[in-house]
Design an enzyme around this catalytic site. Structure first.
Site, short mmCIF file in Angstrom:
data_model
loop_
_atom_site.label_atom_id
_atom_site.label_comp_id
_atom_site.label_asym_id
_atom_site.label_seq_id
_atom_site.Cartn_x
_atom_site.Cartn_y
_atom_site.Cartn_z
N GLY A 106 -17.61 11.08 41.39
CA GLY A 106 -17.90 9.92 40.55
C GLY A 106 -16.99 9.82 39.35
O GLY A 106 -15.97 10.50 39.25
N VAL A 107 -17.39 8.93 38.42
CA VAL A 107 -16.56 8.72 37.22
C VAL A 107 -17.15 9.45 36.02
O VAL A 107 -18.31 9.83 36.03
CB VAL A 107 -16.49 7.22 36.84
CG1 VAL A 107 -15.56 6.50 37.76
CG2 VAL A 107 -17.87 6.58 36.79
N GLY A 108 -16.34 9.62 35.01
CA GLY A 108 -16.84 10.13 33.74
C GLY A 108 -16.46 11.58 33.50
O GLY A 108 -15.79 12.23 34.31
N ILE A 152 -18.29 14.34 33.25
CA ILE A 152 -18.90 15.40 34.05
C ILE A 152 -18.24 15.47 35.42
O ILE A 152 -17.90 16.54 35.92
CB ILE A 152 -20.43 15.17 34.14
CG1 ILE A 152 -21.01 15.25 32.73
CG2 ILE A 152 -21.09 16.17 35.07
CD1 ILE A 152 -22.35 14.62 32.56
N GLU A 165 -13.64 6.67 45.38
CA GLU A 165 -13.28 5.35 44.85
C GLU A 165 -12.17 5.47 43.85
O GLU A 165 -11.21 4.73 43.85
CB GLU A 165 -14.44 4.75 44.06
CG GLU A 165 -15.71 4.69 44.75
CD GLU A 165 -16.77 4.27 43.77
OE1 GLU A 165 -17.61 3.47 44.17
OE2 GLU A 165 -16.75 4.70 42.62
N ASN A 176 -23.47 1.41 32.28
CA ASN A 176 -22.28 0.91 32.98
C ASN A 176 -22.62 0.09 34.23
O ASN A 176 -22.05 -0.95 34.48
CB ASN A 176 -21.39 2.07 33.42
CG ASN A 176 -20.91 2.91 32.25
OD1 ASN A 176 -20.69 2.39 31.17
ND2 ASN A 176 -20.78 4.20 32.46
N GLY A 207 -20.37 2.95 42.58
CA GLY A 207 -20.42 3.30 44.00
C GLY A 207 -21.40 4.44 44.28
O GLY A 207 -21.51 4.89 45.42
#
Ligand code: 0RQ
Length: 496
Positions: free
Chosen positions: A258-260, A262, A284, A374, A378
């Site tokens: 994922g994003v971010g 962490i 993604e 946010n 996905g």
């Protein structure tokens, strides 16, 4: 050049109040820059004349400051979908000034083609090159740009010369057919190519081409800290033990991350774990850590929808573009996040939660149940369909005032049915094959912070024993959230 060059202001003046505007880009990169800024100025000028001016805004995902900040601060947006991660847009959404709806990122492209969001009047897309035949080579992301270019009445192209000549051959553009004529998507391995390297458009729709020469500005990640390092280590150790016991095939499985902050830390820990084999990614967002791990030979191949890279990492790629071109594919988000493909290839998905409850429901989007952060992005596409769906979160937030493990999440994005493994810096809860009360015990024991463990045991104890399958107390389910709202500290919770 097949199309006329125009200024950003000329392009913006072709957009009318009430239009729905589709802006290309994904995960803050590959977004047009000059025309959205000119559109914000145009809106401001109209407002100063006392005229109404707002547009509906559809994007692939996050767009960065040039789009979301500029348009939100100009009060120029009526509705927004599907994902944003921008402070100014977030404020406008939470103030009720922008009507925002959150959608799984695999769905937005097809929703647009199905006509669910009405007509798209104008598409604005960034290109790295335009071919002699007038086809568009996207820049650092694909997102839903091919769909926007296909359905919009008018097309404005920003030709970003900062990327010209670099990215040709890296894109794999494929748009699924409309039901009931849709067939399987013929990707069986992460690196299968099924589409074209450019996007064909109808020349009669092109308003003009605006020249730019500017890279995307990617926010720096927060440096790793003890908590994020521990979370990364816990995920890596868990996957390692699953692999060693044969639950993950010897060649390993492709990974989504994922994003971010962490997610970046987790990927770093996975890649640097020498006990795990090198792997591929079907994801993604291609973040800095992916390029670092490719350079070290730990990631063999990556397919994603955006190169969300800081300048030094983009330079690293451009300096050795021929090698990277053979190991990186950029696809529409509808393909990178497609349920059929995620399930077929057995993707291991690692996403981040804001909070999780003791049954494994996950909230990724809403602070205290009401304030949008946010969007689901996905995470839901991957969590539902993954071979193994892992969610990570620090066990506390805001310096310990908030427990990220609660009796009941204040908003649900991924349900208990989609969350197989929950990981905090405290440990790993493997929820597979467990009933709700077994899951509650496993999560409290392994994931909750010691400051909150007893509170959660107390909740479980008073919720059990009235002949029900899921131990839940309607009276107490949100008491921890209420204690935070009223006293600023969840540790002040008093159950009834
Ligand atoms: O707030 O910045 O004010 O301190 O939330 O938290 O810990 O920095 O975590 O940057 O990894 O983001 C879920 C938002 C995590 C992200 C989320 C506060 C915390 C901080 C951010 P501050 P961190 P990250 C595929 C996957 C959904 C989309 C997705 C996300 C801020 O990962 O948007 O998964 N995910 N896409 O203090 C109140 C809590 C909190 C809390 C954290 N329980 N209550 N505030 N915070 N927990 C990729 C794409 O879709 C493109």
């Amino acid at each position: 050049m097949k199309y006329p060059f125009i200024s950003a202001a000329e392009a913006a003046s072709s957009i009318r109040h009430g239009d729905t505007v589709g802006i290309g880009g994904f995960s803050s990169v590959g977004t047009p820059k000059a025309v959205p800024a000119a559109l914000a100025e145009h809106a401001g000028a109209m407002h100063r004349e006392g005229k109404e001016f707002k547009v509906g805004l559809i994007t692939g995902g996050a767009t960065g400051n040039q789009v979301d900040s500029a348009l939100a601060l100009a009060d120029a947006v009526s509705f927004r979908t599907p994902f944003q991660s921008n402070k100014d847009m977030r404020n406008s959404i939470n103030a009720g000034e922008v009507q925002y709806f959150d959608l799984h990122l695999s769905q937005i492209g097809q929703d647009v083609r199905y006509g669910f969001l009405g007509k798209v009047n104008v598409a604005i897309a960034e290109a790295s090159d335009i071919t002699d035949e007038g086809e568009i080579i996207p820049s650092t992301s694909v997102g839903i740009t091919p769909t926007l270019l296909q359905v919009a009445d008018k097309i404005i192209i920003e030709l970003n010369e900062a990327h010209s000549g670099k990215l040709a051959g890296m894109h794999d553009i494929y748009v699924p057919a409309m039901p009931p004529h849709r067939t399987e998507i013929p990707i069986y391995k992460v690196n299968d190519r099924i589409g074209t390297p450019s996007v064909k458009i109808d020349p009669s729709k092109v308003v003009g081409v605006v020249r730019t020469n500017e890279r995307d500005r990617i926010a720096a990640f927060t440096p790793l800290n003890e908590t994020t390092v521990r979370i990364g280590h816990n995920v890596a150790e868990f996957l390692c033990s699953e692999w060693k016991r044969g639950a993950i095939p010897q060649e390993f499985l492709p990974l989504q991350s994922g994003v971010g902050n962490i997610a970046n830390a987790v990927l770093g820990a996975l890649g640097d774990n020498p006990a795990l084999p090198a792997f591929s990614m079907f994801t993604e967002v291609i973040q800095n850590s992916v390029i670092d791990l490719m350079a070290k030979g730990r990631i063999r191949f990556v397919a994603g929808s955006s190169l969300t890279l800081s300048d030094d990492h983009l330079d690293m790629m451009y300096d050795d573009i021929d090698t990277f071109r053979s190991r990186v594919l950029l696809r529409p988000q509808e393909i990178t996040n497609h349920p059929e493909l995620i399930r077929r290839m057995g993707i291991i998905a690692v996403n981040t939660a804001l909070e999780a409850d003791i049954f494994g429901n996950v909230n990724s989007t809403h602070v205290s149940g009401c304030k949008m952060m946010n969007g689901i992005g996905g995470s839901g596409d991957f969590a539902r369909n993954a071979f193994l769906s892992i969610f990570t979160t620090p066990s506390t937030a805001k310096g310990g005032l908030i427990s990220s493990i609660v009796p009941q999440v204040s908003h649900v994005d991924s349900t208990e049915h989609d969350v197989r493994i929950l990981v905090t810096e405290q440990g790993v809860a493997d929820l597979r094959g467990k009933s709700p009360s077994q899951r509650a015990r496993c999560i409290i024991e392994n994931c909750a912070h010691p400051d909150y463990r007893q509170l959660l045991w107390d909740y479980l104890k008073l919720s059990e024993g009235h002949s029900c399958h899921t131990p839940m107390s309607l009276k107490n389910a949100f008491k921890m959230h209420i204690a935070f709202a009223e006293t600023g500290d969840m540790r002040n919770t008093k159950f009834e």
